[in-house]
Structures are given as structure tokens and as C-alpha cells.
Design a protein around this motif. Structure first.
Motif, short mmCIF file in Angstrom:
data_model
loop_
_atom_site.label_atom_id
_atom_site.label_comp_id
_atom_site.label_asym_id
_atom_site.label_seq_id
_atom_site.Cartn_x
_atom_site.Cartn_y
_atom_site.Cartn_z
N GLU A 4 0.81 -1.21 0.00
CA GLU A 4 0.00 0.00 0.00
C GLU A 4 0.85 1.27 0.00
O GLU A 4 0.36 2.35 -0.35
CB GLU A 4 -0.93 0.00 1.22
CG GLU A 4 -2.04 -1.03 1.13
CD GLU A 4 -2.88 -1.08 2.39
OE1 GLU A 4 -2.48 -0.46 3.40
OE2 GLU A 4 -3.93 -1.74 2.38
N LYS A 5 2.13 1.15 0.38
CA LYS A 5 3.01 2.32 0.38
C LYS A 5 3.38 2.77 -1.03
O LYS A 5 3.82 3.90 -1.23
CB LYS A 5 4.28 2.00 1.18
CG LYS A 5 4.03 1.71 2.65
CD LYS A 5 5.33 1.33 3.36
CE LYS A 5 5.08 0.99 4.82
NZ LYS A 5 6.33 0.57 5.52
N GLU A 31 2.33 4.08 -4.41
CA GLU A 31 1.18 4.80 -4.96
C GLU A 31 0.59 4.12 -6.18
O GLU A 31 -0.61 4.26 -6.46
CB GLU A 31 1.59 6.24 -5.31
CG GLU A 31 1.98 7.08 -4.10
CD GLU A 31 2.36 8.50 -4.49
OE1 GLU A 31 2.41 8.76 -5.72
OE2 GLU A 31 2.60 9.32 -3.60
N ARG A 32 1.40 3.37 -6.89
CA ARG A 32 0.90 2.69 -8.09
C ARG A 32 -0.11 1.60 -7.75
O ARG A 32 -0.87 1.16 -8.61
CB ARG A 32 2.07 2.09 -8.87
CG ARG A 32 3.03 3.11 -9.45
CD ARG A 32 4.26 2.45 -10.03
NE ARG A 32 5.04 1.77 -9.00
CZ ARG A 32 6.16 1.09 -9.24
NH1 ARG A 32 6.61 0.99 -10.49
NH2 ARG A 32 6.82 0.51 -8.25
N GLU A 71 -2.57 1.91 -5.60
CA GLU A 71 -3.84 2.48 -5.16
C GLU A 71 -4.99 2.09 -6.08
O GLU A 71 -6.15 2.10 -5.66
CB GLU A 71 -3.73 4.00 -5.08
CG GLU A 71 -2.81 4.49 -3.96
CD GLU A 71 -2.74 6.00 -3.90
OE1 GLU A 71 -3.38 6.66 -4.76
OE2 GLU A 71 -2.06 6.52 -3.00
N SER A 72 -4.68 1.76 -7.32
CA SER A 72 -5.73 1.40 -8.28
C SER A 72 -6.03 -0.09 -8.29
O SER A 72 -6.82 -0.56 -9.12
CB SER A 72 -5.31 1.84 -9.69
OG SER A 72 -4.09 1.20 -10.07
N ASN A 73 -5.42 -0.85 -7.37
CA ASN A 73 -5.61 -2.30 -7.32
C ASN A 73 -6.64 -2.64 -6.25
O ASN A 73 -6.32 -2.71 -5.06
CB ASN A 73 -4.28 -2.99 -7.01
CG ASN A 73 -4.39 -4.51 -7.07
OD1 ASN A 73 -5.48 -5.07 -7.07
ND2 ASN A 73 -3.25 -5.18 -7.09
N TYR A 111 -6.86 -4.19 -1.56
CA TYR A 111 -7.68 -3.79 -0.42
C TYR A 111 -8.59 -4.93 0.04
O TYR A 111 -8.80 -5.13 1.24
CB TYR A 111 -8.52 -2.56 -0.80
CG TYR A 111 -7.69 -1.34 -1.07
CD1 TYR A 111 -7.33 -0.48 -0.03
CD2 TYR A 111 -7.23 -1.05 -2.35
CE1 TYR A 111 -6.54 0.64 -0.27
CE2 TYR A 111 -6.45 0.07 -2.60
CZ TYR A 111 -6.11 0.91 -1.56
OH TYR A 111 -5.32 2.01 -1.79
N ALA A 139 -13.31 0.14 0.90
CA ALA A 139 -12.41 0.73 -0.09
C ALA A 139 -12.39 -0.10 -1.37
O ALA A 139 -12.39 0.43 -2.48
CB ALA A 139 -11.00 0.85 0.49
N LYS A 149 -13.66 0.82 -5.44
CA LYS A 149 -12.77 0.70 -6.59
C LYS A 149 -13.27 -0.32 -7.60
O LYS A 149 -13.02 -0.19 -8.80
CB LYS A 149 -11.36 0.33 -6.11
CG LYS A 149 -10.71 1.42 -5.26
CD LYS A 149 -9.33 0.99 -4.78
CE LYS A 149 -8.72 2.07 -3.89
NZ LYS A 149 -8.50 3.33 -4.61
#
Length: 246
Positions: free
Chosen positions: A65-66, A68-69, A71-73, A77, A99, A103
Motif C-alpha cells: 500500500e506504500k 502509490e501505483r 492504489e488502483s488495485n 484492499y 475501499a 474501486k
């Protein structure tokens, strides 16, 4: 859960491959995500008992999760929420499923949220109802005559601390039981969902005991349960039980 040695070996190789990838780029979120998936799968294919594999999986997802790429997965989550669900970190699990639902609605994360909320509501109502009954005194008094292993220190649940409590024993009486629906899993065959027991200890304190991998009829209404090495983080992780009253 039963699996072949070959399946377990393949998963262990996947874990090593993911670790090798991380050594090449420790900031690559996808490699951490793959490690989390491999550790979570290993937890299930080896019997769903090794608590450390869940913690390893959770740490890997948190590192993923650290990046940023990632975040769209939405699967990141969802899978992280699944681990928190099994660890009974319900607040984190709910946040993770919510979350994931935002998404990707097709993941059915909203359904997982509703199932979890319904379960927690039922358990809360059982606790509130049982705390007001006169039956508690009778249940608690029957525990006074129970002979515990002398190598363990007798303790009521309010005397335990967060985490693993070694060499402590807690005798409880079962009040009610509640079966849950299956949790989301990354592999098959599916293990039995946990059974939740509302129990009472010698201090007339009611609490919930979560039991995984047990038949529905293994603990009967009149049973005595002796819990050893209790963990408050997931209520009680390890227990010895006797289907007959001691």
C-alpha cells in the motif's frame, strides 16, 4: 483444510520468488502484493492454523500500500481486508472491504461488509441479552469445582492482557453458539466457517469465543471448556475442550 504436499510446495516456492523480487526493488508494491497473496494462500493450504502466516501476509499488503501505483488495485484492499477479518480486526476489515467496493463493485466487497455487520450485531445482542439473565450465577458457580491443570494459573477473562497469555487457564460455560457464513478465500477447498460461542466465566463475565475448524456439534450446550494460552486479540486462539461436563 487438506491439500497435497505438492500444492504446499508450490506455494512455498511462490513465497520465495516474491521475496527474491522484493530484494531487487524493495519499494515495488506489486512484489509485496504477490508476497501477501502467497502467504495468505499458504495459510489456507496448510490447514488455516498458522497465525504467523496471516501476520506475514498483512505486513506484505501494508508494504504494498506504500506504493502509490497500487492504489488502483482493488484486490489489494479486498485481500488485506480478508486477512484482517481472519485476525478479527473488524474495524480495519470493514474499512478495507469498503475501499475495495468503491474501486471495483464486482468484487462483492459490499456483501462482505453486510455479512460482517450482521454477525457483529447478532453477537452484540446475545451479549446484552445474556448479561441481564439470572442464569449467569448458576453457570458461574458450577465452575468453582473444576480442577485445572496445576501448571496453569487460573484467570478470568478480565485478568488477561492484550495478546498471548501463556500458562493461564480460563474455565467457561457455554451459553449460546452462532455459526457464521464462509469468509472470502483465495483458494479451494473452503474450510468450515468459524463458530462463535457466547460463554460465561467464574466471575460471571460473558464474552465471545471464536473457534475455527471445528464441527458444529463438537461443543455441546452443557459442555465445559478449558481455555489455555488465551489471546484477547482474537478472543481465544487455543483451547482444549471436553464435550462432556467435567
Amino acid at each position: 483444510m487438506k491439500c497435497s504436499e505438492n500444492q504446499a510446495q508450490i506455494v512455498e516456492e511462490s513465497i520465495q520468488h516474491a521475496k527474491d523480487a522484493i530484494t531487487l526493488d524493495v519499494k515495488d508494491g506489486n512484489s509485496w502484493y504477490n508476497l501477501g497473496n502467497a502467504c495468505l494462500t499458504s495459510f489456507f493450504v496448510t490447514g488455516a492454523w498458522d497465525h504467523s502466516k496471516l501476520l506475514q501476509s498483512l505486513k506484505a499488503y501494508q508494504n504494498a500500500e506504500k506504493d502509490e501505483r497500487m492504489e488502483s488495485n482493488p484486490d489489494l484492499y479486498f485481500n488485506c481486508a480478508t486477512v484482517n477479518h481472519y485476525l478479527e480486526n473488524y474495524e480495519r476489515a470493514l474499512s478495507g472491504f469498503e475501499a475495495a467496493a468503491l474501486k471495483d463493485p464486482s468484487l462483492n466487497a459490499t456483501e462482505e461488509v453486510q455479512k460482517m455487520v450482521n454477525l457483529l450485531d447478532k453477537l452484540e445482542n446475545l451479549l446484552r441479552g445474556q448479561a441481564r439473565t439470572k442464569r449467569l450465577a448458576s453457570l458461574a458457580s458450577s465452575l468453582a469445582a473444576v480442577n485445572l491443570n496445576s501448571s496453569y494459573k487460573r484467570a478470568s477473562v478480565d485478568q488477561l492482557s492484550e495478546g498471548l497469555n501463556r500458562a493461564y487457564s480460563n474455565s467457561v460455560e457455554k451459553c449460546f453458539s452462532l455459526s457464521s457464513k464462509r469468509m472470502p478465500l483465495p483458494c479451494k477447498p473452503l474450510p468450515k466457517p468459524p463458530i462463535y460461542y457466547l460463554v460465561c466465566d467464574s466471575n460471571q463475565i460473558c464474552f465471545v469465543l471464536s473457534v475455527y475448524g471445528m464441527r458444529n456439534d463438537a461443543v455441546r450446550v452443557t459442555c465445559f471448556i478449558q481455555c489455555v494460552s488465551s489471546s484477547l486479540s482474537s478472543l481465544l486462539l487455543y483451547c482444549f475442550y471436553n464435550p462432556q461436563r467435567v
